[in-house]
Design a protein around this motif. Structure first.
Motif, short mmCIF file in Angstrom:
data_model
loop_
_atom_site.label_atom_id
_atom_site.label_comp_id
_atom_site.label_asym_id
_atom_site.label_seq_id
_atom_site.Cartn_x
_atom_site.Cartn_y
_atom_site.Cartn_z
N GLU A 24 0.10 -39.81 -6.27
CA GLU A 24 -1.34 -39.93 -6.00
C GLU A 24 -1.65 -39.99 -4.52
OE1 GLU A 24 -3.00 -42.98 -8.47
OE2 GLU A 24 -2.51 -41.87 -10.31
N GLY A 25 -0.66 -40.38 -3.73
CA GLY A 25 -0.89 -40.42 -2.28
C GLY A 25 -0.46 -39.14 -1.58
N THR A 26 -0.09 -38.09 -2.34
CA THR A 26 0.48 -36.85 -1.77
C THR A 26 1.59 -37.19 -0.78
OG1 THR A 26 -1.83 -36.09 -1.78
CG2 THR A 26 -0.23 -34.50 -1.04
N LEU A 27 2.45 -38.12 -1.18
CA LEU A 27 3.51 -38.53 -0.27
C LEU A 27 4.73 -37.63 -0.37
CD1 LEU A 27 3.35 -42.42 -0.77
CD2 LEU A 27 2.27 -41.06 1.01
N SER A 28 4.87 -36.93 -1.50
CA SER A 28 6.03 -36.05 -1.74
C SER A 28 7.37 -36.78 -1.57
CB SER A 28 6.00 -34.80 -0.85
OG SER A 28 4.89 -33.98 -1.17
N LEU A 29 7.39 -38.07 -1.88
CA LEU A 29 8.65 -38.82 -1.83
C LEU A 29 9.21 -38.89 -3.26
CD1 LEU A 29 7.50 -41.73 0.50
CD2 LEU A 29 9.18 -39.97 1.08
N ASN A 30 10.52 -38.72 -3.41
CA ASN A 30 11.11 -38.82 -4.75
C ASN A 30 11.47 -40.28 -5.05
OD1 ASN A 30 13.67 -39.40 -3.67
ND2 ASN A 30 14.20 -37.22 -3.55
N LEU A 31 11.93 -40.49 -6.25
CA LEU A 31 12.15 -41.87 -6.70
C LEU A 31 13.18 -42.58 -5.83
CD1 LEU A 31 11.55 -44.11 -8.73
CD2 LEU A 31 13.35 -43.16 -10.21
N ASN A 32 14.26 -41.87 -5.52
CA ASN A 32 15.31 -42.47 -4.72
C ASN A 32 14.77 -42.90 -3.36
OD1 ASN A 32 17.88 -43.27 -4.03
ND2 ASN A 32 18.50 -41.22 -3.35
N GLU A 33 13.91 -42.07 -2.79
CA GLU A 33 13.34 -42.40 -1.49
C GLU A 33 12.36 -43.58 -1.60
OE1 GLU A 33 13.72 -37.76 0.02
OE2 GLU A 33 11.85 -38.47 -0.88
N MET A 34 11.56 -43.57 -2.67
CA MET A 34 10.63 -44.69 -2.88
C MET A 34 11.41 -46.00 -3.05
SD MET A 34 7.45 -43.73 -2.64
CE MET A 34 6.51 -45.08 -3.35
N LYS A 35 12.52 -45.91 -3.75
CA LYS A 35 13.31 -47.14 -3.97
C LYS A 35 13.93 -47.62 -2.66
CE LYS A 35 14.91 -47.48 -8.62
NZ LYS A 35 15.78 -46.98 -9.70
N THR A 36 14.34 -46.68 -1.82
CA THR A 36 14.90 -47.06 -0.53
C THR A 36 13.85 -47.80 0.30
OG1 THR A 36 16.30 -45.09 -0.60
CG2 THR A 36 16.03 -46.13 1.54
N ILE A 37 12.63 -47.31 0.24
CA ILE A 37 11.54 -47.98 0.97
C ILE A 37 11.28 -49.36 0.37
CG2 ILE A 37 9.08 -47.83 1.55
CD1 ILE A 37 9.44 -44.73 1.40
N GLN A 38 11.32 -49.42 -0.96
CA GLN A 38 11.10 -50.70 -1.65
C GLN A 38 12.15 -51.73 -1.23
OE1 GLN A 38 11.87 -50.63 -5.93
NE2 GLN A 38 9.91 -51.71 -6.28
N THR A 39 13.40 -51.29 -1.17
CA THR A 39 14.48 -52.20 -0.79
C THR A 39 14.30 -52.67 0.65
OG1 THR A 39 15.91 -50.93 -2.25
CG2 THR A 39 17.00 -52.42 -0.69
N HIS A 40 13.94 -51.72 1.53
CA HIS A 40 13.78 -52.06 2.93
C HIS A 40 12.69 -53.13 3.11
CE1 HIS A 40 13.64 -51.45 7.28
NE2 HIS A 40 12.32 -51.40 7.20
N PHE A 41 11.56 -52.90 2.46
CA PHE A 41 10.47 -53.88 2.62
C PHE A 41 10.74 -55.16 1.83
CE2 PHE A 41 8.41 -50.26 4.49
CZ PHE A 41 7.68 -50.83 5.51
N GLY A 42 11.53 -55.04 0.76
CA GLY A 42 11.94 -56.24 0.02
C GLY A 42 12.69 -57.20 0.94
N ALA A 43 13.56 -56.63 1.76
CA ALA A 43 14.33 -57.45 2.69
C ALA A 43 13.43 -58.08 3.74
CB ALA A 43 15.40 -56.59 3.36
N LEU A 44 12.36 -57.38 4.08
CA LEU A 44 11.41 -57.93 5.05
C LEU A 44 10.47 -58.94 4.40
CD1 LEU A 44 10.34 -54.65 6.94
CD2 LEU A 44 11.96 -56.39 7.72
N GLY A 45 10.45 -58.93 3.05
CA GLY A 45 9.60 -59.87 2.33
C GLY A 45 8.12 -59.55 2.36
#
Lengths: 802, 266
Positions: A24-45
């Protein structure tokens, strides 16, 4: 949309929610990439802001980072896995250049364009890009901003090159396609054609850059996904080729104002098109060539006064990419409220991502700012300080005092997971077309109609109506025009310019592109594209010794293993053939996802796998250049190079409805010797005209030379040198074997020429005649083609006349 | 005397300035590329120069129509300087977009028709859209006319030069055309009337005109693009034995004539 920043809730999102956010954001990111971002920000809290996730999506987009060419590929051929490739780009493109190791390569693959040496004072930069997706939706704007963008690549290379030549290659659907067959949501090829040509014309002409080389190809599979390749050559002082950024340098935006145009261009072009894409108007940028001309005028003055340390253009991803790349190794902070806007109401992420055209970012030491601003003001150009390069190794974006993005440069540039992709290659099997020859000594086969049909086929037919709309003489340096011959209307193999007026040192620009051979084997298509580009260089007087190449891959969806398999084949050919010829790649680009999906029927169409090879060659003296038009009756015509029964993907098979299986092979040992010898023969002044044998083979090449020169020819196929047992007249005439040329030799130079070429396959074909008849005798001795050059020229000129 | 000084006028969208600069330098002049802002602000004085050259390009994008914005700017912001320059008997050349500018300022063709004796610059002719309705880049044969034009003195009777424009159709009311002919102000004509030999459909095949004094000259073709033999689109067809005295292109004589005129007269 308001001026606020939103938090994107990904910390608690499941897979489906992550993909919804991406889609919906026209981000063209795949699931693996979205999860990588999720993990990165998870660590930042914390969750990312919209500015942050958009920045990551741009930086990680296929368009910006070329992840397919860097991915790990498990490659299978004929049903069994043969190898694992750790990146197509490093393995086949970059390594070719390293192995060839030419001392005149100044900068390869690292800057916005490749740089090679020219003379004692200047180097040359060359870059070719595509602007396919925007041109499909809005041909005029898409193509204009395509050429505008690649001009900024030259301006953004080193400390800035002066743009001196444009080159444009287009691939369209068939111009006579019935409207009823037009895929839903797409524009008719004729409209795309007209719009693209007008867009390139109006931008290039207004910038005052000659457009003197190009090509136009047609295939029904380009209907929904036209290809628009735009290239630019620039001239740069040798001591202005390196850039650096220091903490404390100011981030200065130069040029046009920022609006909501072109948002998501990078991510949009990293996805397939479908029948709803036409509604995505805001992804196409709006061009203003005069703005860009003013920027060039201002920045080249600033460059010569050493007022800035680094420069790059705002292309895909806008400021987010430009500042992110320049500050990659140190850090940067930017204040978005300082950006000069076209109108109010942009959200911070929109300012940050806008792909509004005609903007450059430079790194200015604070003490130089006032002088820089004065130059810009004198040229009516805005220069705005957006922030500072820092030593934080972070990309920090502020809006009205509040931090709206705080990203680690390391994560932004190196956090992208390296994907593993599957690729398969299964050789196709097409019906074979037998020779239509009735055999030696039998019957009266006539190929006059075939020759006329070939000359009239849109890929071969004259493009004069387009070429004349481009200013090819501005800057005063063009010495071999795109149109040559007695009436200035024959098809030149390449253009030659003198970038420094008064100097005899020249630059040749040529290209090679053979998507039809991809239907047989993308390896052969890529190999032939390199060979063709080099032939075009040699045909006007260049040498392969001083030639560099650019690769532009336009492919279908690389997530589909067969498409990726085809890409692997092509990349392998790039390595093999470039190293064999010793011609390095200095720059390149890829445009993937050139597919169209009908959302109601689910039907999926990909373009033919298309590799454009552009070639640039430096020659010491333009006075030795030659053109393809025959010069005088009584001169001798030779074919240079072996002919094989290679008609797979040929135009001759094509007009009879066949593809075949034996596409032209490149034999670099033969080809290299042929080209080196021919270059020397041309330099010796023995060759009055020379034309490369490509689409339509010997028949088309000789006919073009004859009617461009305004003389007839009487030729005989008896002496055509062959590398196999080919003896059918039509195969000899129309085979598209590589590394071949037709040359015209004056009688007085015949012995010198024949002696010098004795270890290269050459064949005496016949003579140039005063009488305007084009006669070819077959192996039986009787004419198989007999017509006037006017008939042939008219067949060639009529189809795309208006 | 010192070398004649040429001011090559630039503004946003000018793009043939570098090769025009080269042409005048080859002809023996001292040249300066000057942005119009620097003339308006007084940083540079037009009176320090003997030749004003307005090169080709798309000044201000040719918004509204070709050359008009630069013409208005010159007419209203450089009025006195321009009038003085012309009154001093100095030379002005406008090439392509520069010709369009000169016509729109009224400096060309500079006829008296309906001028009511005022010195105000008034436009009497125009350069309209080509009859082909598109940009045309091609070489054309020109016939040199008998005219007072100092730029074409003793030039060859037929000259070969490239055109590259979309708005190059010279057209004017019948009385203006008649006066041009009466004053011998037509400097170059396209050698034939039919397209594409006349590439834009100009009235009376007019490719270039001068003012009645012959000191202001405008033309659509680009002499600065034919300075050496190797600019000729068919130089590869010339006999290889051709002697070297012909290495000069047809266009250079125009710039040399200007420089020589200044040396002899100013």
């Amino acid at each position: 949309m308001s001026n606020t920043v939103n938090e994107i809730n990904i910390l608690n999102a499941d897979d489906a929610e992550l993909m919804r956010i991406s889609r919906e954001g026209t981000l063209s990111l795949n699931l693996n990439e979205m999860k990588t971002i999720q993990t990165h920000f998870g660590a930042l809290g914390r969750n990312p802001t919209d500015v942050e996730i958009e920045t990551i999506a741009q930086t990680w987009s296929e368009h910006c980072v070329h992840k397919t060419f860097k991915s790990i590929i498990r490659y299978s051929e004929d049903g069994r896995e043969t190898e694992q490739i750790d990146g197509l780009f490093p393995t086949y493109i970059q390594r070719a250049t390293e192995d060839i190791d030419k001392p005149w390569c100044v900068s390869v693959f690292s800057d916005n364009a490749g740089i090679i040496e020219f003379d004692e004072t200047f180097n040359l930069v060359f870059k070719v890009e595509t602007h396919n997706h925007p041109s499909a939706i809005e041909p005029y704007g898409g193509a204009g901003t395509g050429i505008g963008g690649v001009i900024r690549d030259s301006l953004g290379t080193g400390l800035g090159a002066k743009p001196i030549l444009n080159t444009d290659i287009f691939c369209f659907g068939m111009p006579d396609m019935p409207y009823s067959e037009l895929p839903k949501g797409t524009l008719h090829p004729k409209r795309v054609f007209k719009g693209v040509v007008a867009g390139v014309r109006d931008y290039g002409n207004r910038m005052g850059i000659p457009t003197a080389n190009g090509a136009i190809l047609f295939d029904s599979r380009y209907t929904a996904n036209p290809l628009v390749f735009c290239g630019n050559v620039g001239l740069i002082p040798r001591n202005r080729c390196e850039k650096s950024v220091e903490p404390g340098d100011l981030v200065v935006a130069v040029g046009g104002q920022t609006g909501r145009d072109g948002i998501h261009g990078a991510t949009f072009s990293s996805a397939e098109l479908d029948d709803t894409s036409e509604s995505l108007g805001s992804v196409v940028q709006i061009g203003n060539p005069i703005m860009e001309k003013k920027i060039v005028d201002a920045l080249l003055q600033a460059r010569d006064r050493n007022l800035y340390r680094s420069i790059t253009d705002c292309g895909a991803g806008g400021f987010s990419s430009a500042v992110g790349e320049m500050g990659e190794h140190i850090g940067a902070e930017v204040h978005l409220e300082r950006v000069s806007l076209k109108y109010e109401g942009l959200a911070p992420w929109e300012i940050w991502l806008s792909e509004a055209q005609e903007r450059m970012v430079i790194a200015v030491p604070p003490e130089n700012l006032s002088e820089l601003v004065a130059i810009c003001e004198a040229e009516f150009v805005e220069a705005t300080v957006l922030g500072t390069f820092t030593d934080t190794h972070k990309l920090q974006v502020f809006y009205e005092g509040a931090i709206v993005a705080d990203l680690e440069m390391e994560f932004l540039h190196n956090g992208l997971p390296k994907p593993v992709k599957q690729a398969v290659w299964q050789p196709p099997k097409h019906p074979e077309m037998p020779s239509r020859d009735e055999g030696i000594g039998v019957g009266n086969s006539s190929y006059t109609d075939d020759l006329k049909r070939l000359l009239a086929s849109p890929n071969i037919a004259s493009k004069e109506s387009v070429i004349r709309q481009y200013d090819h003489g501005v800057q005063g340096g063009v010495v071999i025009n795109p149109l040559v011959g007695v009436a200035n209307d024959g098809p030149s193999d390449a253009c030659v310019i003198t970038p420094v007026l008064g100097s005899r040192k020249g630059v040749i620009i040529a290209n090679g592109i053979n998507p039809k051979y991809s239907d047989v084997d993308p390896y052969l298509s890529a190999a032939s594209a390199i060979d063709e580009a080099l032939r075009n260089i040699v045909a006007v007087g260049g040498t392969i010794e001083k030639t560099a190449l650019l690769d532009n891959f336009c492919w279908g969806n690389p997530d589909k293993p067969d498409r990726l398999g085809a890409l692997v084949r092509a990349a392998k050919a790039c390595y093999d053939i470039a190293t064999a010829y010793g011609t390095p790649f200095i720059s390149g680009k890829d445009s993937l996802y050139n597919e169209y999906r009908d959302t109601t029927t689910g039907e999926q169409r990909a373009i033919p796998s298309t590799l454009l090879i552009s070639a640039i060659c430096v020659i010491p003296d333009i006075r030795n250049a030659v053109t393809m038009d025959v010069k005088a009756p009584g001169n001798f015509i030779y074919v240079v190079g072996n002919t094989y029964a290679e008609l797979g993907g040929s135009h001759y098979f094509g007009i009879h409805g066949f593809i075949g299986n034996n596409a032209p092979v490149v034999r670099p040992d033969e080809g290299k010797q042929t080209m080196e010898r021919l270059s020397s023969a041309i330099d010796s002044g023995w060759v009055r005209s020379c034309h490369d044998c490509s689409e339509g083979g010997i028949g088309v090449a000789a006919a073009e030379m004859a009617f461009a020169g305004g003389y007839g020819m009487t030729l005989n196929l008896d002496n055509v040198p062959t590398g196999d047992a080919t003896d059918a007249d039509d195969y000899l005439l129309f085979s598209e074997s590589n590394s071949r040329f037709i040359v015209e030799i004056e009688p007085e130079h015949r012995d010198a020429y024949e002696n010098y070429m004795s270890d290269v396959p050459i064949g005496y074909l016949g003579t140039v005649t005063e009488a305007p008849e084009f006669v070819v005798k077959g192996r039986s001795g009787s004419p198989i083609i007999k017509t006037s050059i006017d008939v042939l020229k008219s067949a060639w000129q009529t189809p795309l006349h208006s | 005397m010192t070398e004649p000084k040429v001011l090559i006028l630039r503004t946003a969208g000018t793009n043939c300035d570098a090769e025009t600069d080269t042409a005048f330098q080859l002809a023996g002049a001292e040249t300066a590329l000057v942005h119009i802002q620097n003339l308006i602000s007084g940083k540079v004085n037009l009176s320090d120069y003997q030749i004003l050259a307005i090169p080709g390009g798309f000044s201000y994008g040719d918004d509204i129509s070709a050359g008009i914005l630069l013409a208005v700017e010159m007419k209203h912001k450089l009025t006195d300087a321009l009038n003085q320059f012309v009154a001093d008997g100095k030379l002005v050349i406008g090439i392509c977009n520069g010709f369009q500018v000169l016509v729109r300022t009224g400096l060309l063709p500079g006829v008296s028709t309906s001028n009511n004796g005022t010195s105000e610059m008034t436009q009497h002719a125009t350069l309209a859209m080509n009859t082909s309705a598109k940009f045309e880049c091609r070489w054309v044969d020109l016939e040199t006319q008998q005219s007072p034009c100092v730029f074409t003195k003793d030039i060859k009777p037929s000259v070969y030069l490239p055109v590259a424009h979309a708005e190059g159709r010279f057209t004017a009311p019948a009385d203006v055309l008649a006066e041009l002919e009466a004053n011998n102000q037509v400097v170059f004509r396209y050698a034939e009337s039919q397209y594409p030999r006349n590439p834009n459909g100009s009235d009376a095949d007019i490719a270039g005109v001068c003012d009645p004094t012959g000191r202001i000259f405008g033309l659509m073709p680009h002499p600065e693009r034919f300075l050496t033999k190797w600019n000729h689109p068919r130089w590869t067809r010339f006999a290889q034995t051709q002697d070297t005295t012909t290495e000069e292109g047809d266009g250079l004589a125009i710039f040399k004539n200007a420089v020589n005129y200044v040396k002899a007269n100013l």
